[in-house]
Design an enzyme around this catalytic site. Structure first.
Site, mmCIF file in Angstrom:
data_model
loop_
_atom_site.group_PDB
_atom_site.id
_atom_site.type_symbol
_atom_site.label_atom_id
_atom_site.label_comp_id
_atom_site.label_asym_id
_atom_site.label_seq_id
_atom_site.Cartn_x
_atom_site.Cartn_y
_atom_site.Cartn_z
ATOM 1 N N TYR A 165 -2.240 6.261 3.392
ATOM 2 C CA TYR A 165 -2.853 6.942 4.508
ATOM 3 C C TYR A 165 -2.888 8.356 5.261
ATOM 4 C CZ TYR A 165 -1.384 1.745 5.089
ATOM 5 O OH TYR A 165 -1.739 0.720 4.818
ATOM 6 N N CYS B 220 -9.801 21.185 17.664
ATOM 7 C CA CYS B 220 -9.855 21.456 19.479
ATOM 8 C C CYS B 220 -9.021 20.157 20.392
ATOM 9 C CB CYS B 220 -10.960 22.186 20.213
ATOM 10 S SG CYS B 220 -11.131 23.307 18.935
ATOM 11 N N GLU B 221 -7.605 20.002 20.370
ATOM 12 C CA GLU B 221 -7.142 18.770 21.174
ATOM 13 C C GLU B 221 -5.906 19.655 20.589
ATOM 14 O OE1 GLU B 221 -8.712 15.367 21.546
ATOM 15 O OE2 GLU B 221 -10.606 15.207 20.459
ATOM 16 N N ARG C 245 -1.683 10.615 11.355
ATOM 17 C CA ARG C 245 -0.823 9.310 11.437
ATOM 18 C C ARG C 245 0.126 10.188 12.704
ATOM 19 N NH1 ARG C 245 2.885 8.053 8.552
ATOM 20 N NH2 ARG C 245 2.838 5.947 9.556
ATOM 21 N N GLY D 283 1.100 -1.555 0.402
ATOM 22 C CA GLY D 283 0.087 -0.329 0.363
ATOM 23 C C GLY D 283 1.202 0.853 -0.251
ATOM 24 N N ARG D 284 1.563 1.842 1.153
ATOM 25 C CA ARG D 284 2.387 2.566 1.063
ATOM 26 C C ARG D 284 3.288 3.075 0.658
ATOM 27 N NH1 ARG D 284 3.036 4.344 6.861
ATOM 28 N NH2 ARG D 284 2.566 2.257 6.804
ATOM 29 N N TYR E 206 0.268 8.007 15.772
ATOM 30 C CA TYR E 206 1.239 7.337 16.283
ATOM 31 C C TYR E 206 2.789 7.804 16.605
ATOM 32 C CZ TYR E 206 -1.656 4.342 12.532
ATOM 33 O OH TYR E 206 -2.823 3.491 11.610
HETATM 34 N N1 LLP Z 1 -2.515 -6.093 3.896
HETATM 35 C C1 LLP Z 1 -3.081 -6.416 4.638
HETATM 36 C C2 LLP Z 1 -3.667 -7.427 4.573
HETATM 37 C C3 LLP Z 1 -2.585 -5.390 5.337
HETATM 38 O O1 LLP Z 1 -3.466 -5.346 6.656
HETATM 39 C C4 LLP Z 1 -2.422 -3.991 4.773
HETATM 40 C C5 LLP Z 1 -1.968 -2.341 6.008
HETATM 41 C C6 LLP Z 1 -1.572 -3.922 4.067
HETATM 42 C C7 LLP Z 1 -1.373 -4.975 3.383
HETATM 43 C C8 LLP Z 1 -0.224 -2.865 3.232
HETATM 44 O O2 LLP Z 1 -0.183 -2.224 4.015
HETATM 45 P P1 LLP Z 1 1.809 -1.436 3.620
HETATM 46 O O3 LLP Z 1 2.181 -1.794 2.370
HETATM 47 O O4 LLP Z 1 0.892 -0.157 2.920
HETATM 48 O O5 LLP Z 1 2.417 -1.238 5.034
HETATM 49 N N2 LLP Z 1 -2.538 3.543 9.035
HETATM 50 C C9 LLP Z 1 -0.946 3.402 9.183
HETATM 51 C C10 LLP Z 1 -0.711 1.355 8.823
HETATM 52 C C11 LLP Z 1 -1.641 0.410 8.357
HETATM 53 C C12 LLP Z 1 -1.471 -1.035 7.765
HETATM 54 C C13 LLP Z 1 -3.012 -1.218 7.855
HETATM 55 N N3 LLP Z 1 -2.389 -2.843 7.321
HETATM 56 C C14 LLP Z 1 -0.177 3.992 9.192
HETATM 57 O O6 LLP Z 1 -0.476 5.162 9.041
HETATM 58 O O7 LLP Z 1 1.087 3.722 9.070
#
Ligand code: LLP
Length: 415
Positions: free
Chosen positions: A372, A343-344, A314, A277-278, A318
């Site tokens: 994200y 307001c936080e 984020r 994803g990222r 985090y």
């Molecule tokens: N596959 C599954 C089953 C997942 O749960 C996730 C992410 C991905 C793939 C993709 O992961 P990536 O390649 O993007 O790392 N909100 C958080 C990240 C949460 C990720 C949740 N699952 C942040 O902003 O860092």
């Protein structure tokens, strides 16, 4: 990693040649800006990293679900990793091929299963015995066959932020790897199911990808045992989690990971699935915000901007550190925190002591916000979510407009 798409030129920060100041003037702030070229570049780089293995890249839609971003990736023949009925609808609308969609998540409802079966998705990533039994029942009722892969929990520490660690036994994700064979044996006795693969996802933003190497070893051993026992697997899904550099670090790359795991995967003869994803969209996006005020509370200096945790969660969630730069070139630095209008006290965009020395009316860009960012934005404090702009070459296109207050209130009833 693909070349960073944001660079200064003619006195202002640009996205592939388009001035961010111009985008802010046209579409207002806060606004997310994404580079189509950077997304394409990242996709091709990941594709090349795995080119010695039969593979499929399933874009993790949760990172940036904008339809135009999804359709760009669908156009490159990416598959999709979705995690809800809503993301499934989006993935289909954006043009991903149903058979290249994998559906993850520990809490799928019956209606989500029905929708996914109607769409004919490629694979359900199943995370518990209860889910396996419900999926079997739902598929059998409809005379359908649900293809599934068990998501195993290898109990490997991803050594990333605890909130985005998903491969430890203490997290809710997956089925203990030791129990996996029994689940496949059970599935073989249930109607409406076909074992399609094995899978895992152990965490996100793993600067060091060696935990994935370790976990892949276990997953490959499981796949080989299942194949010996006659299960008809077709893929092995190593999940996502590839890191991007938010600071000056040099994280591991998909190429390095692919080289290390190739010897374990090649003998299996399975298609390797990965769910980034990222990595595909993170560095391709920034959030632009406008400075409202400068203020000082005793020893503490603040730069107050028009988007905060409502626009980019984020840092608040985090304590993630995103670089913050001025859109105007050559600004000096000053000691201040960049904070939003919510307001936080946790409504901070940059905890760093140093920030660009910008005045009210000027623009800041929060870097590496393509993943994200918008997807975790909210309407908290009655603030519309940011607009989204996709830059393709010299063209900047609004791909999500800012909602009006009326639109936000529209679904509410009973007044
Ligand atoms: N596959 C599954 C089953 C997942 O749960 C996730 C992410 C991905 C793939 C993709 O992961 P990536 O390649 O993007 O790392 N909100 C958080 C990240 C949460 C990720 C949740 N699952 C942040 O902003 O860092």
């Amino acid at each position: 990693m693909a070349k960073r798409p944001f660079a200064y030129g003619k006195g202002t920060l640009r996205c592939d040649g388009v001035a961010l100041s111009e985008i802010a003037d046209r579409f207002g702030t806060p606004t997310y800006v994404y580079s189509a070229d950077a997304i394409r570049g990242a996709y091709h780089e990941m594709d090349r990293a795995f080119d010695r293995l039969p593979h499929r890249i399933c874009y993790s839609v949760k990172a940036n679900p904008n339809l135009s971003v999804c359709s760009l990736l669908a156009g490159l023949r990416a598959g999709a990793d979705v995690t809800s009925g809503g993301e499934l609808a989006r993935a289909l609308q954006a043009g991903f091929q149903p058979e290249q969609i994998v559906f993850a998540g520990a809490g799928k409802s019956r209606s989500e299963m029905e929708d996914a079966l109607t769409a004919g998705i490629g694979c359900f990533s199943v995370e518990s015995e209860g889910e396996l039994r419900l999926l079997s029942a739902v598929a059998a009722e409809r005379g359908a066959v649900a293809r599934f892969a068990l998501r195993v929990n290898p109990d490997v520490n991803a050594h990333t932020h605890p909130f985005i660690t998903t491969g430890l036994a203490s997290t809710k994700f997956g089925v203990p790897i030791a129990d996996a064979s029994d689940h496949y044996a059970l599935a073989a006795t249930l109607p409406g199911l076909r074992a399609e693969g094995v899978g895992m996802h152990i965490g996100s933003q793993m600067t060091d990808l060696s935990p994935v190497v370790e976990a892949t070893q276990g997953l490959a051993a499981l796949a080989s045992k299942l194949l010996e026992r006659g299960h008809t697997l077709r893929h092995i899904d190593i999940g996502g989690g590839y890191p991007i550099p938010y600071g000056d670090e040099q994280p591991d790359t998909p190429g390095q990971l692919a080289t290390e795991i190739e010897p374990m995967l090649r003998p299996l003869g399975l298609v390797v699935l990965t769910e980034p994803g990222r990595w595909l969209v993170g560095t391709a996006g920034v959030l632009i915000v406008r400075v409202l005020y400068r203020k000082r509370n005793g020893a503490h200096a603040f730069i107050i901007v028009d988007g905060g945790m409502n626009a980019l969660l984020r840092p608040a969630l985090y304590r993630a550190q995103h670089k913050v730069v001025a859109v105007r070139e050559n600004s000096r630095n000053t000691r201040a925190e960049v904070v939003g209008p919510v307001c936080e006290s946790t409504d901070v965009l940059s905890f760093e002591a140093m920030a660009p020395d910008v005045q009210p009316g000027e623009l800041l860009a929060i870097l590496d916000a393509g993943a994200y960012g918008f997807s975790m934005a909210s309407e908290y404090n009655g603030r519309p979510r940011p607009a989204e702009v996709l830059v393709d070459g010299a063209e900047a296109r609004l791909v999500r407009r800012r909602q009006s207050h009326e639109e936000i209130m529209a679904p509410e009833m009973g007044l």
